[in-house]
Every structure is written in C-alpha cells, then in structure tokens.
Design a protein around this motif. Structure first.
Motif, short mmCIF file in Angstrom:
data_model
loop_
_atom_site.label_atom_id
_atom_site.label_comp_id
_atom_site.label_asym_id
_atom_site.label_seq_id
_atom_site.Cartn_x
_atom_site.Cartn_y
_atom_site.Cartn_z
N LEU A 83 -16.92 6.76 -14.55
CA LEU A 83 -16.86 7.32 -15.90
C LEU A 83 -18.21 7.92 -16.29
CD1 LEU A 83 -15.36 7.76 -18.58
CD2 LEU A 83 -16.12 5.48 -19.28
N ILE A 84 -19.28 7.22 -16.00
CA ILE A 84 -20.62 7.70 -16.35
C ILE A 84 -20.93 9.01 -15.62
CG2 ILE A 84 -23.09 7.19 -16.22
CD1 ILE A 84 -22.34 4.22 -16.50
N GLN A 85 -20.64 9.06 -14.34
CA GLN A 85 -20.92 10.27 -13.55
C GLN A 85 -20.12 11.46 -14.06
OE1 GLN A 85 -19.92 8.75 -9.70
NE2 GLN A 85 -21.74 7.44 -9.58
N THR A 86 -18.85 11.23 -14.36
CA THR A 86 -17.99 12.33 -14.83
C THR A 86 -18.44 12.81 -16.20
OG1 THR A 86 -16.14 11.37 -13.59
CG2 THR A 86 -15.59 12.99 -15.29
N TYR A 87 -18.74 11.86 -17.07
CA TYR A 87 -19.21 12.18 -18.42
C TYR A 87 -20.45 13.07 -18.35
CZ TYR A 87 -21.38 11.04 -23.02
OH TYR A 87 -21.97 11.09 -24.25
N CYS A 88 -21.42 12.67 -17.55
CA CYS A 88 -22.67 13.43 -17.45
C CYS A 88 -22.44 14.81 -16.84
CB CYS A 88 -23.70 12.65 -16.63
SG CYS A 88 -24.25 11.10 -17.40
N ALA A 89 -21.57 14.88 -15.84
CA ALA A 89 -21.31 16.15 -15.18
C ALA A 89 -20.59 17.15 -16.08
CB ALA A 89 -20.49 15.92 -13.91
N SER A 189 -12.34 17.26 -19.74
CA SER A 189 -11.00 16.80 -19.37
C SER A 189 -11.03 15.68 -18.34
CB SER A 189 -10.18 17.98 -18.82
OG SER A 189 -10.01 18.96 -19.81
N GLY A 190 -12.03 15.68 -17.45
CA GLY A 190 -12.14 14.62 -16.45
C GLY A 190 -12.45 13.29 -17.11
N THR A 191 -13.40 13.29 -18.03
CA THR A 191 -13.73 12.09 -18.80
C THR A 191 -12.49 11.62 -19.55
OG1 THR A 191 -15.99 12.90 -19.08
CG2 THR A 191 -15.28 11.14 -20.55
N GLY A 192 -11.77 12.58 -20.14
CA GLY A 192 -10.56 12.25 -20.88
C GLY A 192 -9.49 11.63 -20.00
N GLU A 193 -9.32 12.17 -18.79
CA GLU A 193 -8.29 11.60 -17.90
C GLU A 193 -8.64 10.19 -17.46
OE1 GLU A 193 -6.26 12.06 -13.55
OE2 GLU A 193 -7.04 13.92 -14.44
N LEU A 194 -9.92 9.95 -17.18
CA LEU A 194 -10.33 8.60 -16.79
C LEU A 194 -10.05 7.60 -17.91
CD1 LEU A 194 -13.68 9.31 -14.92
CD2 LEU A 194 -11.57 8.42 -13.92
N VAL A 195 -10.41 7.96 -19.13
CA VAL A 195 -10.15 7.06 -20.26
C VAL A 195 -8.65 6.92 -20.48
CG1 VAL A 195 -10.49 6.69 -22.73
CG2 VAL A 195 -12.37 7.58 -21.34
#
Length: 528
Positions: A83-89, A189-195
């Motif tokens: 989640l952290i990596q996706t959020y930052c990216a 959207s990646g952060t959103g999908e993970l959550v």
C-alpha cells in the motif's frame, strides 16, 4: 496485488474497453498497471447490488457494524508495504505522509466503530401516549435516525486514503448503515483498489451482504454522472473543486427524485493579522505561515491562501520577512501533472490582474511537476472590486491584502464567499477582544475559527467542523470530518402507536441496548 479491475460487490470485473494508467509525478512517468473503466452494465450491477444489500445492512446491529469497521482497519494495515509503495508511486508524496494518512484513516474507522457500538448516535426520542389528555389524546411517538440508502463516494485527489476509498465519507456511510459505491479517483486507482480489496475482505470475514461495497474505476466524468443519476442511489459524497462539486449538486437536483450531495469544495481560508501581532510577532508568524503555505505543495483544502492586515510599516516588514523565509523552502512535487498545470494556469491568471504585485516567487530550477511557491500582494480597494483575486489557487500560493484600516478589512471578510476556516493572529487575548466585529464577520463566513495558529491540519474528533457556508461546502449544517459526519447519511424517522414488540431495539420499552434516550423530555437509560 493490483489488477486494474473494478470491484462489483465482492467480484472483480473488467468488461470495458476504456483503459488508462496512473502517473508517478515524482519520476514523471506512467505507472505500469492498466485500469479498466467501469461500463454502464457494471455500474448498474453495482448499484442494484447495493440496493439489495441495503435491505439487510440497514438492520445490522451496531455491534456487527463495529466489527466490520474494525476489520476494515485491520485489513488495511495488513496491506503493509504494498500500500505504501503504491500510494507513493501514484501521488509523489513520501512514505511519512502515507503512514500518517493511513493512521488517520484507521483511526477514523475505529472511532466510527466505537460510535455505532455504543449506539446513542441514533438520537432515540420517545414521547409516550397520554390517552386521557383533553381535548385530544396524545399518541405514542418514537423517533430515531435511519440510513438513507446506497451512497456514492467520489475519491479525492489530494488524500488517496483519508478522503477516498475507506476515508471519512465511506466510513461514516458504513457506520450509518448505508452501502457504499466508490468512484475511484483516476490519479490513485491502484491505491484505491488495494484499499477496496481490504474492504471486500472485511465484508466476507464479517458476513456483511454482498454489494455493501463496490469500487469503480473511471478516467473521466461518465461513470460519476451515471452513478449520480441512478435512481437507486440516495446520496453523494464529494471532495474536490467548486466546479466539480457544483456540477454534481446540480445533476442530483435535476433527478426525478432529487438527492443530497454533500460536497466539500473550495476555500481560501482567510487569515487576519491584527496590528499588535504584526508589530511584536513578525518573525514567528512569518515562519509559521511559510511552512503552512508550502507543506505538501499547498495541496490542502485548508491552505491559507489569503492574508489580511492593515497597511503600514509592520505589515510591510511582515511581507518582507515572509517572502524571505518562504524562498528558503525547497519546492515539492505536486500530485499529478494535471494539478501542476492547473496551479500554473490559475496562478498566472491571478498574477495578471491589475495592480497585483509579486512579493516573492521561487525562481530556482526545479524538477518537473514541482510547484514554485509564490506570494503576491494588493491593496484592499483593488481586492474588493476584483472577484478574480478571491478565487482559490490550489497550490503553494497566497495573496496578502494591505487594507487601509480595520473597517476595510471587515468589508473584505463580509464580501468573501463561504470558507472552511478563518484565522485571527493576535498578540494577546486582550487585543482579540478589541475586534468583536472582525470575529463576528469571520464567524458568519467560516465553519472553523482559529486563534493564533494555522488552518492546515484537521483534527479528527467530535468537536471538529470541516465544512462551511457555500462554496466551502454544499450544506453548512454538516461536517465532513469526525463522528458527527455520520449525520449526512441518515434521516429522522418516527413510529406512531407502533406495537412495542415490532419496534427496533433502539426504541423498545425495555431499552435492551442500554442506550441513552430522551423519554418524555428527560434523558435516561432506564426502561419505560
């Protein structure tokens, strides 16, 4: 794992042909995952699933909803570094900001869990019958708050966690008993999908009905429009621009059955610098506001975009000091090239206005998508007659208005649109008491009034009001932050002469939940 698909209830789906990618503004490159925008068929399926789920979810006990909310928090934590990596990216924000925002999101989920577990938030009120009353007998009446129905939540660009998929709007809607359909923000959207995967895992683990949550991808406005117009949707939550929020508000009002749109929109968050404070606290105020204006490239709805003071040597000294300090701060990356472009466009428009002067502008070389902080200044008379200068410039920009006197400063406040916050910087409490008309003027224009601080930073607690007169929010009676935000997603409902055994637990004579209720105008936890 990020798949790029939509969650239609508990199921992943990608039936469409419109695709897009998120963007890493720090590296100035597209991220690799391809996201598929939801089709009209998938939108309809998600909303109808939510409507069906509502039949069950609306009656789920506070204890079970608390378990659901706490499990969402647990599942978000379990996402770990991915989640952290996706959020930052996807945001250009750093790991510290991600962890801080994740902590906030988990905290608000748990605070709502505590609220619904205790239960008194439903505001149970009972007036027992008086059949002998003359000339008209009084019936038995019992009132409580009940959920509205399926809620559409639009993810915010500037808070990929706290104001998005499992953020304040969604958490409050779940707590109220409303299914949630999230229109995921295309920038993260990646952060959103993970959550979303964490929420779906919680749905399954706690036995919530399929359809109580869906997450839909969208690269444009079509998905959002279809959701707001769908007859089974009963309310909308939005955090973003005035233009976007107003469009949704108008769209919802034109439906055959109009629905509420709770939109948190634009704000310049006026700051009043009182004379003695300017004289005695110049350096401290300058340092405090240089940081507030530039933190996270000014990408907060509470960024101080307007500073007001009375013209003179002390204000001039403050402008110079603030200019010096703000230029010492290294610029930072904005959330997306589109946001950077919008900042440059709005800043350029503001700086082109007649009689506006540039007090400070960072001129150094910066990487792509990094915003150069800018301070401008103008006289009060010019500001009053030019509404363009009143508009929010989303980013590290602030305008300092040099007023002729306190009367002109007050006139400026009275002519502002509604704001989220207002701040008064004073040397002493006694100085503040000398300006009751300024305090009253600000109170009439804002949702939160701050003394000797900065507007950036929104504490999540019951006493916080994050909202304000239009266009700060679409309905100033509600807050978008804290447990009281649950009131956006409910309505009052009364039972008259209803059989006790068929009443909800919250309203039964026996008070089986041990709630604090108002019975015949007296607050009590006793049974009737």
């Amino acid at each position: 794992m990020v798949t790029g698909k939509n969650y239609i209830g508990n199921r992943l789906s990608a039936k469409g042909y419109t695709t897009y990618k998120t963007f890493n503004p720090l590296l100035n490159i597209e991220n690799q995952v391809v996201f598929t925008e939801a089709t009209s068929e998938e939108i309809d399926e998600a909303v109808l699933l939510a409507a069906e789920a509502f039949k069950t979810f609306r009656t789920v006990s506070g204890l079970k909803k608390a378990d659901f909310l706490n499990t969402i928090a647990d599942e978000i934590l379990a996402l770990g570094d991915k989640l952290i990596q996706t959020y930052c990216a996807e945001s250009g924000l750093d790991e510290h900001r991600c962890i801080s925002e994740r902590t906030r999101t988990i905290g608000l989920l748990r605070s709502f869990a505590g609220l619904v577990k205790e239960g008194s938030w439903i505001e149970a009120s009972i007036d027992t019958a008086m059949p002998e009353r003359k000339p008209i007998p009084k019936p038995d009446l019992r009132k409580m708050l009940i959920p509205l129905g399926p809620v559409v939540v639009f993810g915010a660009s500037n808070f990929p966690l706290a104001y998005s998929t499992a953020g304040g709007d969604s958490a409050a809607a779940f707590a109220a008993g409303c299914p949630v359909i999230v229109k995921s923000h295309p920038m993260h959207s990646g952060t959103g999908e993970l959550v979303a995967s964490a929420i779906v895992a919680a749905v399954k683990k706690t036995g919530m009905p399929n359809g109580v949550f869906s997450n839909l991808n969208s690269s444009g406005i079509s998905v959002g429009e279809q959701l707001v117009k769908h007859a089974a949707v009963k309310a909308v939550g939005f955090t973003g621009s005035i233009k976007g929020g107003r469009a949704l508000y108008d769209m919802a009002a034109k439906r055959e059955e109009p629905i509420p749109v709770f939109a948190e929109m634009g704000s310049v968050n006026p700051v009043v610098l009182l004379p003695s404070a300017l004289k005695n606290k110049t350096e401290a105020i300058a340092k405090m506001y240089a940081t507030s204006i530039t933190t996270a490239s000014g990408q907060f709805c509470t960024n101080p975009g307007l500073l007001l003071g009375v013209k003179g040597k002390h204000l001039s000294d403050f402008i110079q000091k603030l200019s010096d300090v703000i230029l010492e701060i290294e610029p930072s990356c904005m959330l997306h090239p589109h946001i950077f472009e919008a900042y440059e466009k709005k800043k350029t428009k503001a700086m082109a206005q007649a009689e506006l002067q540039v007090a400070a502008k960072y001129e150094g070389v910066v990487p792509t998508n990094f915003a150069r902080q800018t301070l401008t200044t103008v006289c009060g008379k010019t500001f009053l007659r030019n509404p363009t200068l009143h508009q929010e410039v989303f980013g590290p920009y602030s305008i300092i208005v040099q007023c002729e006197n306190i009367k002109e400063l007050e006139a400026i406040i009275l002519n502002l649109e509604g704001q989220l916050t207002g701040t008064i910087i004073s040397d002493t409490d006694d100085e503040l008491s000398e300006y009751p008309s300024i305090v009253a003027a600000l109170q009439n224009r804002v949702g939160r009034l701050i003394f000797n601080g900065v507007p950036t930073g929104v504490e999540v607690c019951p006493s916080m009001v994050h909202g304000g007169p239009y266009p700060a929010s679409s309905d100033s009676r509600f807050t978008a932050v804290g447990i009281n935000s649950i009131k956006r997603w409910v309505r009052p409902f009364s039972y008259q002469e209803w059989p006790n055994q068929l009443l909800p637990e919250e309203l039964k004579n026996e008070n089986p939940l041990g709630l604090s209720r108002v019975v015949n105008n007296k607050r009590t936890t006793e049974r009737i």
